[in-house]
Design an enzyme around this catalytic site. Structure first.
Site, PDB file in Angstrom:
ATOM      1  N   HIS A  36       8.930   1.008   3.374  1.00 37.09           N
ATOM      2  CA  HIS A  36       9.959   1.013   4.495  1.00 37.09           C
ATOM      3  C   HIS A  36      11.024  -0.201   4.264  1.00 37.09           C
ATOM      4  O   HIS A  36      10.798  -0.859   3.341  1.00 37.09           O
ATOM      5  CB  HIS A  36       9.354   1.103   5.782  1.00 37.09           C
ATOM      6  CG  HIS A  36       8.502   0.101   6.189  1.00 37.09           C
ATOM      7  ND1 HIS A  36       8.717  -1.167   6.320  1.00 37.09           N
ATOM      8  CD2 HIS A  36       7.166   0.464   6.227  1.00 37.09           C
ATOM      9  CE1 HIS A  36       7.536  -1.836   6.472  1.00 37.09           C
ATOM     10  NE2 HIS A  36       6.653  -1.072   6.709  1.00 37.09           N
ATOM     11  N   MET A  71       0.681  -1.040  -0.006  1.00 40.03           N
ATOM     12  CA  MET A  71      -0.080  -0.083  -0.071  1.00 40.03           C
ATOM     13  C   MET A  71       1.004   1.192  -0.098  1.00 40.03           C
ATOM     14  O   MET A  71       0.235   2.259   0.520  1.00 40.03           O
ATOM     15  CB  MET A  71      -0.801  -0.048   1.128  1.00 40.03           C
ATOM     16  CG  MET A  71      -1.876  -1.123   1.085  1.00 40.03           C
ATOM     17  SD  MET A  71      -3.526  -0.898   2.153  1.00 40.03           S
ATOM     18  CE  MET A  71      -3.047  -0.653   3.550  1.00 40.03           C
ATOM     19  N   GLY A  72       2.262   1.033  -0.279  1.00 39.25           N
ATOM     20  CA  GLY A  72       2.990   2.226  -0.460  1.00 39.25           C
ATOM     21  C   GLY A  72       3.602   2.616   0.914  1.00 39.25           C
ATOM     22  O   GLY A  72       3.615   1.864   1.833  1.00 39.25           O
ATOM     23  N   LYS A  88       8.737  -2.984  11.900  1.00 33.83           N
ATOM     24  CA  LYS A  88       8.589  -1.623  10.995  1.00 33.83           C
ATOM     25  C   LYS A  88       7.298  -1.571  10.471  1.00 33.83           C
ATOM     26  O   LYS A  88       6.647  -2.854  10.003  1.00 33.83           O
ATOM     27  CB  LYS A  88       9.578  -2.019   9.949  1.00 33.83           C
ATOM     28  CG  LYS A  88      11.005  -1.922  10.402  1.00 33.83           C
ATOM     29  CD  LYS A  88      11.699  -0.935   9.634  1.00 33.83           C
ATOM     30  CE  LYS A  88      13.187  -0.827   9.853  1.00 33.83           C
ATOM     31  NZ  LYS A  88      13.852   0.326   9.825  1.00 33.83           N
ATOM     32  N   HIS A  93       9.138  -3.565   3.399  1.00 29.33           N
ATOM     33  CA  HIS A  93       9.097  -3.851   1.968  1.00 29.33           C
ATOM     34  C   HIS A  93      10.151  -4.068   1.208  1.00 29.33           C
ATOM     35  O   HIS A  93      10.069  -4.937   0.407  1.00 29.33           O
ATOM     36  CB  HIS A  93       8.143  -2.503   1.500  1.00 29.33           C
ATOM     37  CG  HIS A  93       6.819  -2.044   2.163  1.00 29.33           C
ATOM     38  ND1 HIS A  93       6.810  -0.983   2.996  1.00 29.33           N
ATOM     39  CD2 HIS A  93       5.728  -2.705   2.392  1.00 29.33           C
ATOM     40  CE1 HIS A  93       5.657  -0.748   3.409  1.00 29.33           C
ATOM     41  NE2 HIS A  93       5.044  -1.970   2.901  1.00 29.33           N
TER      42      HIS A  93
HETATM   43  O1  PAF Z   1      -0.218  -5.779   3.455  1.00 23.16           O
HETATM   44  C1  PAF Z   1      -0.719  -4.840   2.718  1.00 23.16           C
HETATM   45  O2  PAF Z   1      -0.088  -3.880   2.375  1.00 23.16           O
HETATM   46  C2  PAF Z   1      -2.126  -4.951   2.024  1.00 23.16           C
HETATM   47  O3  PAF Z   1      -2.888  -5.592   3.052  1.00 23.16           O
HETATM   48  C3  PAF Z   1      -2.003  -5.627   0.652  1.00 23.16           C
HETATM   49  C4  PAF Z   1      -1.515  -7.303   0.944  1.00 23.16           C
HETATM   50  C5  PAF Z   1      -0.958  -5.118  -0.215  1.00 23.16           C
HETATM   51  C6  PAF Z   1      -3.241  -5.596  -0.035  1.00 23.16           C
HETATM   52  O4  PAF Z   1      -3.806  -4.438  -0.166  1.00 23.16           O
END
Ligand code: PAF
Length: 281
Positions: free
Chosen positions: A34, A30-31, A184, A37
């Site tokens: 950090h 979801m952007g 995080k 990710h």
């Molecule tokens: O974990 C997340 O950021 C969200 O739940 C996902 C898997 C991108 C779905 O929107």
């Protein structure tokens, strides 16, 4: 690195890669990316010829009183992180690209969504499964990468993929923590200095549970009680949503450690709801 706003644009690019025999990894996010990710993107880059990172704050996984409007966003910083990590394409659609006005098809993974986060966020996993399903259909990845921090989400997605015979591999990646232990999360940015200190009770409780289990304690009630006492010390800033122990594969409540077990917590620090967990294999 390419940025695509449309499903058709992503499909065309992935089709071209597949024609060349290249494998494709997907990191759904979801952007506001950090280190957590980044660890998913790094792993995806290691294991695939091309990596797609989706950046989409999915409205249908937020409840009516949750933080959809205030969820942090910074596409330019995300673009830099993805580029440096070696991703090939960012898919960053508008909500209208993902959901037509008369959108009406949802995916529900059933019982595995009912405990833990599903109890306090009853429509959350339906929203997650639906959007992840759409992303899988758009990107058609060979592998998709999810963090163990959202442990129930990982279990739910694995269940969906198994139940619906989806042809891809789901890779779970370890929790990435700050130096002081806090897991995080994009939502950590909501915390004031005082709340940031209080938020350490989550990892303290998780580490205490892990130490007890590794020391041979099998009684879940004793472990959960210890965790609750640790969190209560940070009151009034910390308020427990849940402190639970479940079987890892089914996410059913089970207070004896006699197989793969997930100990998971959700705690409000002020208005911010944070989660953490440990998986005992
Ligand atoms: O974990 C997340 O950021 C969200 O739940 C996902 C898997 C991108 C779905 O929107």
């Amino acid at each position: 690195m390419q940025i695509e706003k449309t499903a058709a644009g992503v499909r065309a690019q992935v089709k071209a890669w597949k024609k060349e025999g290249l494998s494709v990894g997907l990191v759904p996010t979801m952007g506001y990316l950090h280190e957590g990710h980044k660890s998913l993107i790094d792993r995806a880059v290691e294991e695939n010829d091309r990596v797609v990172v989706s950046i989409f704050v999915n409205p249908i996984q937020f409840g009516p009183t949750e933080d959809l409007e205030t969820y942090p966003r910074d596409l330019e910083a995300d673009r830099k992180l993805c580029e440096q990590a070696g991703a090939s394409l960012i898919f960053a659609p508008e909500a209208s690209e993902m959901y037509s006005e008369d959108f009406s098809t949802f995916v529900d993974a059933g019982k595995v969504t009912e405990e833990l986060c599903g109890k306090s966020r009853p429509t959350h996993f339906r929203g997650v499964c639906t959007v992840v399903n759409k992303l899988f259909n758009i990107v058609a990845p060979d592998r998709a990468y999810f963090g163990q921090k959202d442990a129930q989400q990982l279990a739910v997605i694995r269940r969906m993929v198994r139940d619906l015979n989806m042809d891809l591999e789901i890779i779970g990646c370890p929790i990435i923590r700050e130096e002081d232990g806090l897991a995080k999360s994009s939502r950590n940015t909501y915390l004031s200095d005082e709340e940031r200190k209080a938020a350490l009770v989550l990892s303290k409780a998780i580490f205490a549970a892990k130490a007890m289990a590794e020391g041979g304690e099998k009684d879940g009630d004793k472990i959960l009680e210890t965790m609750k006492n640790i969190i209560k010390k940070a009151e009034p800033l910390a308020r427990i949503d849940y402190v639970e122990m479940v079987r890892w594969d089914t996410i059913e409540i089970h207070h004896t450690i006699d197989g793969p077990t997930l100990i998971a917590i959700a705690v409000f620090i002020g208005k911010t709801r944070l989660i953490d967990n440990v998986l005992l294999q």
